[in-house]
Design an enzyme around this catalytic site. Structure first.
Site, PDB file in Angstrom:
ATOM      1  N   LYS A 148      29.628 -33.367  36.675  1.00 20.26           N
ATOM      2  CA  LYS A 148      28.289 -32.924  37.085  1.00 20.26           C
ATOM      3  C   LYS A 148      27.226 -33.667  36.264  1.00 20.26           C
ATOM      4  O   LYS A 148      27.506 -34.696  35.677  1.00 20.26           O
ATOM      5  CB  LYS A 148      28.176 -31.403  36.929  1.00 20.26           C
ATOM      6  CG  LYS A 148      29.115 -30.648  37.864  1.00 20.26           C
ATOM      7  CD  LYS A 148      28.700 -30.859  39.302  1.00 20.26           C
ATOM      8  CE  LYS A 148      29.637 -30.211  40.287  1.00 20.26           C
ATOM      9  NZ  LYS A 148      29.325 -30.575  41.664  1.00 20.26           N
ATOM     10  N   ASP A 170      28.028 -24.344  40.885  1.00 18.80           N
ATOM     11  CA  ASP A 170      26.867 -24.538  40.012  1.00 18.80           C
ATOM     12  C   ASP A 170      26.661 -23.360  39.057  1.00 18.80           C
ATOM     13  O   ASP A 170      25.764 -23.392  38.215  1.00 18.80           O
ATOM     14  CB  ASP A 170      25.607 -24.775  40.850  1.00 18.80           C
ATOM     15  CG  ASP A 170      25.665 -26.137  41.539  1.00 18.80           C
ATOM     16  OD1 ASP A 170      26.414 -27.022  41.067  1.00 18.80           O
ATOM     17  OD2 ASP A 170      24.975 -26.317  42.556  1.00 18.80           O
TER      18      ASP A 170
HETATM   19  C1  S3P Z   1      25.398 -29.912  46.258  1.00 19.39           C
HETATM   20  C2  S3P Z   1      26.772 -29.868  46.187  1.00 19.39           C
HETATM   21  C3  S3P Z   1      27.520 -29.602  44.941  1.00 19.39           C
HETATM   22  C4  S3P Z   1      26.610 -28.970  43.883  1.00 19.39           C
HETATM   23  C5  S3P Z   1      25.316 -29.693  43.763  1.00 19.39           C
HETATM   24  C6  S3P Z   1      24.550 -29.660  45.074  1.00 19.39           C
HETATM   25  C7  S3P Z   1      24.760 -30.192  47.561  1.00 19.39           C
HETATM   26  O1  S3P Z   1      28.018 -30.830  44.424  1.00 19.39           O
HETATM   27  O2  S3P Z   1      27.282 -28.941  42.651  1.00 19.39           O
HETATM   28  O3  S3P Z   1      24.517 -29.095  42.765  1.00 19.39           O
HETATM   29  O4  S3P Z   1      23.536 -29.988  47.693  1.00 19.39           O
HETATM   30  O5  S3P Z   1      25.469 -30.623  48.479  1.00 19.39           O
HETATM   31  P1  S3P Z   1      29.467 -31.412  44.855  1.00 19.39           P
HETATM   32  O6  S3P Z   1      29.410 -31.793  46.267  1.00 19.39           O
HETATM   33  O7  S3P Z   1      29.680 -32.603  43.962  1.00 19.39           O
HETATM   34  O8  S3P Z   1      30.438 -30.309  44.568  1.00 19.39           O
END
Ligand code: S3P
Length: 443
Positions: A357, A330
């Site tokens: 994203k 992030d």
């Molecule tokens: C998150 C996992 C990440 C992150 C998102 C929040 C979470 O995404 O980018 O902002 O709370 O599990 P991804 O699992 O798609 O990498």
């Protein structure tokens, strides 16, 4: 406030507390709903994304109320302030069939984690989201859930939301995820609670582990070995009392701002420093930044610290490969801003996930930093940025993505003249009051 105007600042100074962690806030609501009895979540994030999770569980028949909200502030749906949330959990099998479609808004965490719970619950449900979420890949959860025996389908050949789920008893599998994703891993761990036997999930690199930590503290039969998590089906969850630390991903904007605005000195109190989240700190060390962790402690099973940052002149460029992406997932947009201000050429590769994203973050940062005057090259899986750019303020787009808006706001503080961020109100997804906090540091 959809367009926000920012000017180059002299320096940033002060001590501040930032909003609670988004990932932990989501999980606390979800897991407390599945626990037996009343749980309390202290310092819950009152922002749009976690509110989508609250609304979803209310639709699934869970009583959730707010307590001790300070200061008096707008309704939960508008966000801001801080408060406690009390959840009356009904156990793994206590959710009820929703009367209507569950709208996850902009929140990928809500959609992907809930799908694992719904796949094992004995009723019919439909998930949808806003236009951004409806274009984000859901096959990454639909396919493994189908392997577990779920009856689940999505738009465009099971690729996207809306997604329809007819819950049933699932079978345990050992699934290896092609990408490191905490949302996919957590979805399958939750589905594993509803499976006959022990479900295992192996990922290529370690993604954030808030789910594992919290479920373990709640008494679930969950074990972690290297990159594999095992969860026993039917584990009962105890109700809990949890305090949410400040979000490292929100702190990252203020750390970066202090490091690129000369003469700055900032102390951020009570920030989560879970090592699966803080890859940016390692990168900053390599870039020669002066960032110190003080008063390291444990808060509800998560490591927390006060983060002190002092501008110590220019940063060095860095090289970041795919193994480091999950721990800075992030922070990619703000790292691009730091790179644009560093000495030398920074390369970030193996970051193809960033295209999926809230916006295509590689494309968004490439085009907006270029408008501000940075020299860069966009790659399918990352970006190369030539540092020490003299950025020049202009109109830039947020792409409706909270982290793009906040990153560009930080860039604006170092750019000559005035920068206008269009579509800036999307910061409310994770950080209501972001611009006011930033301005509170102007000296
Ligand atoms: C998150 C996992 C990440 C992150 C998102 C929040 C979470 O995404 O980018 O902002 O709370 O599990 P991804 O699992 O798609 O990498």
């Amino acid at each position: 406030m959809n367009n926000v105007e920012l000017k180059k600042v002299k320096n940033l100074k002060g001590e501040l507390t930032l909003p609670p962690d988004k990932s932990i806030s989501h999980r606390a609501i979800m897991f407390a709903s599945l626990a037996e009895g009343e749980s309390i979540v202290r310092n819950f994030l009152r922002a749009e994304d976690p509110v989508s999770t609250i609304n979803a569980f209310r639709k699934l028949g869970i009583k959730i109320r707010e307590e001790n909200v300070i200061p008096p502030h707008p309704p939960l749906s508008k966000g801001g302030g801080s408060g406690n949330v009390v959840i009356s959990g009904k156990g793994l099998y206590g959710l009820k069939e929703p009367f209507d479609v569950i709208d996850c808004g902009n929140s990928g965490t809500t959609a992907r984690l809930i799908s694992g719970i719904l796949a094992g619950s004995s009723f019919f449900s439909v998930l949808t989201g806003d236009d951004s979420l409806k274009q984000r890949p859901m096959s990454r959860v639909i396919n493994p859930l189908k392997e577990m025996g779920a009856e689940i389908s999505g738009r465009a050949g099971d690729k996207y939301l809306p997604m329809a789920v007819k819950g049933k008893t699932l079978k345990a599998v050992h699934y290896t995820t092609p990408v490191a994703s905490a949302q996919v891993k957590s979805c399958l761990i939750l589905a594993g609670l509803y499976a006959n036997g022990t479900t295992a999930v192996t990922e290529p690199f370690k993604s954030r582990d808030h789910t594992e930590r919290m479920l373990k503290a709640m008494g679930a039969g969950i074990e972690v070995h290297d990159l594999t998590v095992r969860i026993n089906g039917g584990s009962r969850l105890h109700a809990f009392d949890v305090s949410v630390p400040s979000d490292f991903s929100s702190a990252a904007f203020f750390i970066a701002a202090a490091l690129i605005v000369p003469g700055s000195e900032v102390l951020i109190k009570g920030v989560g420093i879970n090592p699966t989240r803080t890859g940016l700190l390692e990168v900053l060390k390599e870039m020669g930044a002066n960032v110190e962790l003080h008063n390291i402690r444990d808060v509800s099973g998560e490591p927390v610290a006060d983060i002190y940052c002092k501008n110590a002149g220019s940063l060095r460029a860095a090289k970041i490969g795919k193994e480091r992406i999950p721990s800075i997932i992030d922070e990619f947009p703000i790292l691009c801003v730091l790179a644009a201000q560093a000495d030398g050429v920074t390369e970030i590769r193996g970051a193809g996930e960033l295209r999926f994203k809230e916006s295509d973050r590689i494309k968004a940062m490439s085009s907006e930093l270029e408008k501000l005057g940075a020299g860069l090259e966009e790659h399918p899986d990352g970006i190369t940025i030539k540092g020490t750019a003299h950025l020049k303020g202009c109109g830039v787009e947020s792409y409706g993505d909270h982290r793009i808006a906040m990153s560009l706001a930080v860039a604006a503080l170092a750019a000559e003249g005035t920068t206008v961020i269009k579509g800036a109100s999307c910061v409310d997804i994770s950080f209501p009051g972001f611009f006011e906090k930033l301005r509170s540091l102007y000296r």
